[in-house]
Design a protein around this motif. Structure first.
Motif, PDB file in Angstrom:
ATOM      1  N   CYS A 140     -18.553  30.059  -1.095  1.00 13.07           N
ATOM      2  CA  CYS A 140     -17.986  30.911  -0.049  1.00 13.07           C
ATOM      3  C   CYS A 140     -17.069  30.156   0.913  1.00 13.07           C
ATOM      4  O   CYS A 140     -16.387  30.779   1.726  1.00 13.07           O
ATOM      5  CB  CYS A 140     -19.102  31.578   0.749  1.00 13.07           C
ATOM      6  SG  CYS A 140     -20.006  32.802  -0.204  1.00 13.07           S
ATOM      7  N   PHE A 141     -17.042  28.842   0.832  1.00 12.56           N
ATOM      8  CA  PHE A 141     -16.266  28.045   1.785  1.00 12.56           C
ATOM      9  C   PHE A 141     -14.801  28.484   1.876  1.00 12.56           C
ATOM     10  O   PHE A 141     -14.276  28.649   2.979  1.00 12.56           O
ATOM     11  CB  PHE A 141     -16.362  26.553   1.443  1.00 12.56           C
ATOM     12  CG  PHE A 141     -15.863  25.663   2.536  1.00 12.56           C
ATOM     13  CD1 PHE A 141     -16.726  25.212   3.519  1.00 12.56           C
ATOM     14  CD2 PHE A 141     -14.529  25.296   2.609  1.00 12.56           C
ATOM     15  CE1 PHE A 141     -16.274  24.402   4.542  1.00 12.56           C
ATOM     16  CE2 PHE A 141     -14.064  24.494   3.632  1.00 12.56           C
ATOM     17  CZ  PHE A 141     -14.935  24.044   4.598  1.00 12.56           C
ATOM     18  N   PRO A 142     -14.097  28.693   0.764  1.00 13.71           N
ATOM     19  CA  PRO A 142     -12.680  29.085   0.874  1.00 13.71           C
ATOM     20  C   PRO A 142     -12.473  30.425   1.581  1.00 13.71           C
ATOM     21  O   PRO A 142     -11.402  30.670   2.136  1.00 13.71           O
ATOM     22  CB  PRO A 142     -12.208  29.184  -0.577  1.00 13.71           C
ATOM     23  CG  PRO A 142     -13.202  28.435  -1.374  1.00 13.71           C
ATOM     24  CD  PRO A 142     -14.494  28.504  -0.620  1.00 13.71           C
ATOM     25  N   LEU A 143     -13.474  31.285   1.596  1.00 13.16           N
ATOM     26  CA  LEU A 143     -13.336  32.592   2.233  1.00 13.16           C
ATOM     27  C   LEU A 143     -13.276  32.498   3.749  1.00 13.16           C
ATOM     28  O   LEU A 143     -12.805  33.410   4.417  1.00 13.16           O
ATOM     29  CB  LEU A 143     -14.491  33.499   1.812  1.00 13.16           C
ATOM     30  CG  LEU A 143     -14.658  33.726   0.316  1.00 13.16           C
ATOM     31  CD1 LEU A 143     -15.877  34.586   0.047  1.00 13.16           C
ATOM     32  CD2 LEU A 143     -13.410  34.326  -0.296  1.00 13.16           C
ATOM     33  N   ARG A 144     -13.744  31.384   4.318  1.00 13.48           N
ATOM     34  CA  ARG A 144     -13.759  31.217   5.775  1.00 13.48           C
ATOM     35  C   ARG A 144     -12.361  31.184   6.364  1.00 13.48           C
ATOM     36  O   ARG A 144     -12.168  31.482   7.523  1.00 13.48           O
ATOM     37  CB  ARG A 144     -14.456  29.921   6.153  1.00 13.48           C
ATOM     38  CG  ARG A 144     -15.887  29.891   5.788  1.00 13.48           C
ATOM     39  CD  ARG A 144     -16.432  28.557   6.151  1.00 13.48           C
ATOM     40  NE  ARG A 144     -17.698  28.380   5.507  1.00 13.48           N
ATOM     41  CZ  ARG A 144     -18.513  27.415   5.773  1.00 13.48           C
ATOM     42  NH1 ARG A 144     -18.188  26.512   6.658  1.00 13.48           N
ATOM     43  NH2 ARG A 144     -19.649  27.316   5.146  1.00 13.48           N
ATOM     44  N   ARG A 145     -11.385  30.762   5.566  1.00 14.64           N
ATOM     45  CA  ARG A 145     -10.022  30.647   6.063  1.00 14.64           C
ATOM     46  C   ARG A 145      -9.300  31.987   6.090  1.00 14.64           C
ATOM     47  O   ARG A 145      -8.248  32.107   6.693  1.00 14.64           O
ATOM     48  CB  ARG A 145      -9.254  29.652   5.210  1.00 14.64           C
ATOM     49  CG  ARG A 145      -9.804  28.254   5.385  1.00 14.64           C
ATOM     50  CD  ARG A 145      -9.131  27.219   4.552  1.00 14.64           C
ATOM     51  NE  ARG A 145      -7.695  27.385   4.477  1.00 14.64           N
ATOM     52  CZ  ARG A 145      -6.982  27.039   3.426  1.00 14.64           C
ATOM     53  NH1 ARG A 145      -7.561  26.535   2.371  1.00 14.64           N
ATOM     54  NH2 ARG A 145      -5.688  27.206   3.416  1.00 14.64           N
ATOM     55  N   LEU A 171     -23.828  33.198   6.540  1.00 21.10           N
ATOM     56  CA  LEU A 171     -24.510  32.424   5.500  1.00 21.10           C
ATOM     57  C   LEU A 171     -25.036  31.068   5.987  1.00 21.10           C
ATOM     58  O   LEU A 171     -26.194  30.740   5.725  1.00 21.10           O
ATOM     59  CB  LEU A 171     -23.603  32.272   4.282  1.00 21.10           C
ATOM     60  CG  LEU A 171     -24.234  31.699   3.031  1.00 21.10           C
ATOM     61  CD1 LEU A 171     -25.456  32.501   2.598  1.00 21.10           C
ATOM     62  CD2 LEU A 171     -23.218  31.661   1.901  1.00 21.10           C
ATOM     63  N   PRO A 172     -24.240  30.239   6.700  1.00 21.15           N
ATOM     64  CA  PRO A 172     -24.814  28.973   7.184  1.00 21.15           C
ATOM     65  C   PRO A 172     -25.990  29.179   8.133  1.00 21.15           C
ATOM     66  O   PRO A 172     -26.968  28.430   8.081  1.00 21.15           O
ATOM     67  CB  PRO A 172     -23.644  28.288   7.903  1.00 21.15           C
ATOM     68  CG  PRO A 172     -22.422  28.910   7.333  1.00 21.15           C
ATOM     69  CD  PRO A 172     -22.801  30.320   6.974  1.00 21.15           C
ATOM     70  N   ALA A 202     -29.840  27.834   7.488  1.00 24.24           N
ATOM     71  CA  ALA A 202     -30.561  27.027   8.477  1.00 24.24           C
ATOM     72  C   ALA A 202     -31.866  27.696   8.880  1.00 24.24           C
ATOM     73  O   ALA A 202     -32.893  27.031   8.991  1.00 24.24           O
ATOM     74  CB  ALA A 202     -29.674  26.791   9.703  1.00 24.24           C
ATOM     75  N   TRP A 203     -31.838  28.998   9.094  1.00 23.88           N
ATOM     76  CA  TRP A 203     -33.037  29.719   9.508  1.00 23.88           C
ATOM     77  C   TRP A 203     -34.141  29.629   8.433  1.00 23.88           C
ATOM     78  O   TRP A 203     -35.293  29.369   8.748  1.00 23.88           O
ATOM     79  CB  TRP A 203     -32.701  31.182   9.813  1.00 23.88           C
ATOM     80  CG  TRP A 203     -33.858  31.960  10.301  1.00 23.88           C
ATOM     81  CD1 TRP A 203     -34.400  31.924  11.559  1.00 23.88           C
ATOM     82  CD2 TRP A 203     -34.643  32.894   9.559  1.00 23.88           C
ATOM     83  NE1 TRP A 203     -35.471  32.785  11.631  1.00 23.88           N
ATOM     84  CE2 TRP A 203     -35.641  33.399  10.421  1.00 23.88           C
ATOM     85  CE3 TRP A 203     -34.591  33.357   8.249  1.00 23.88           C
ATOM     86  CZ2 TRP A 203     -36.569  34.321  10.010  1.00 23.88           C
ATOM     87  CZ3 TRP A 203     -35.524  34.293   7.830  1.00 23.88           C
ATOM     88  CH2 TRP A 203     -36.498  34.771   8.715  1.00 23.88           C
ATOM     89  N   GLY A 223     -17.550  20.383   5.933  1.00 25.92           N
ATOM     90  CA  GLY A 223     -18.693  20.643   6.787  1.00 25.92           C
ATOM     91  C   GLY A 223     -18.995  22.131   6.837  1.00 25.92           C
ATOM     92  O   GLY A 223     -18.076  22.952   6.836  1.00 25.92           O
ATOM     93  N   ASP A 224     -20.266  22.481   6.891  1.00 21.66           N
ATOM     94  CA  ASP A 224     -20.675  23.887   6.956  1.00 21.66           C
ATOM     95  C   ASP A 224     -20.140  24.581   8.203  1.00 21.66           C
ATOM     96  O   ASP A 224     -19.998  25.797   8.225  1.00 21.66           O
ATOM     97  CB  ASP A 224     -22.203  24.010   6.946  1.00 21.66           C
ATOM     98  CG  ASP A 224     -22.818  23.678   5.601  1.00 21.66           C
ATOM     99  OD1 ASP A 224     -22.072  23.511   4.620  1.00 21.66           O
ATOM    100  OD2 ASP A 224     -24.061  23.604   5.536  1.00 21.66           O
TER     101      ASP A 224
END
Length: 161
Positions: free
Chosen positions: A135-140, A151-152, A156-157, A89-90
């Motif tokens: 970029c998802f793995p960078l969130r951790r 970015l999310p 959305a904007w 999930g974003d």
């Protein structure tokens, strides 16, 4: 006074055959978003249009998958092995456990929200999806979390306007 008999759940084989027939026919379904795991892009109450089938899945696609008795709508992050998909999930820090390609109901191709309608197959939406998946793995990682947190919200904007 007797109570009416409860409806029997559809047999798994019937559900599978129906979904396969819909995929072959190019059918689309509309379902309502209930959770916040794909926020801010998908918000509770938004309607999403699902194109049934799982052909030509690309990194960043938003997919509808069966997870037990639930339908989960998450982004395709990568393919960890043959016949497997990693979704997330974003609005989550961790990815979901890997799922089989056979669990995919279809690709989310459009979103109808309050005062907005956007196509997730547009070049802009695909580019954002690809960037969000990469970029998802960078969130951790604590030091990089802030660098990619915007970015999310930016996706959305741009897409919900």
């Amino acid at each position: 006074m007797s109570t009416p008999p409860a409806e029997a759940p559809l047999a798994h084989a019937v559900v599978e055959a129906t979904l396969e027939a819909w995929a072959q026919a190019g059918r689309r379904s509309r379902v309502a978003v209930q959770g916040s795991s794909m926020g801010p892009l998908l918000q509770p109450g938004d309607g999403v249009v699902i194109a049934h089938g799982c052909r030509d899945l690309r990194l960043g696609d938003v997919l509808a998958c069966r997870c037990g008795e639930q339908v989960v709508i998450h982004r395709l992050l990568r393919r960890p092995g043959a016949g497997m998909l990693l979704l997330g999930g974003d609005n989550r820090l961790e990815a979901d456990p890997p799922v089989l390609v056979g669990a995919v109901i279809g690709r989310v191709v459009a979103v109808d929200g309050p005062g907005c309608h956007f196509d997730l197959q547009s070049p802009v939406a695909r580019a954002f999806g690809w960037a969000l998946a990469l970029c998802f793995p960078l969130r951790r990682r604590r030091l990089l979390r802030r660098a990619v947190a915007w970015l999310p919200a930016l996706a959305a904007w741009v897409l919900r306007r």
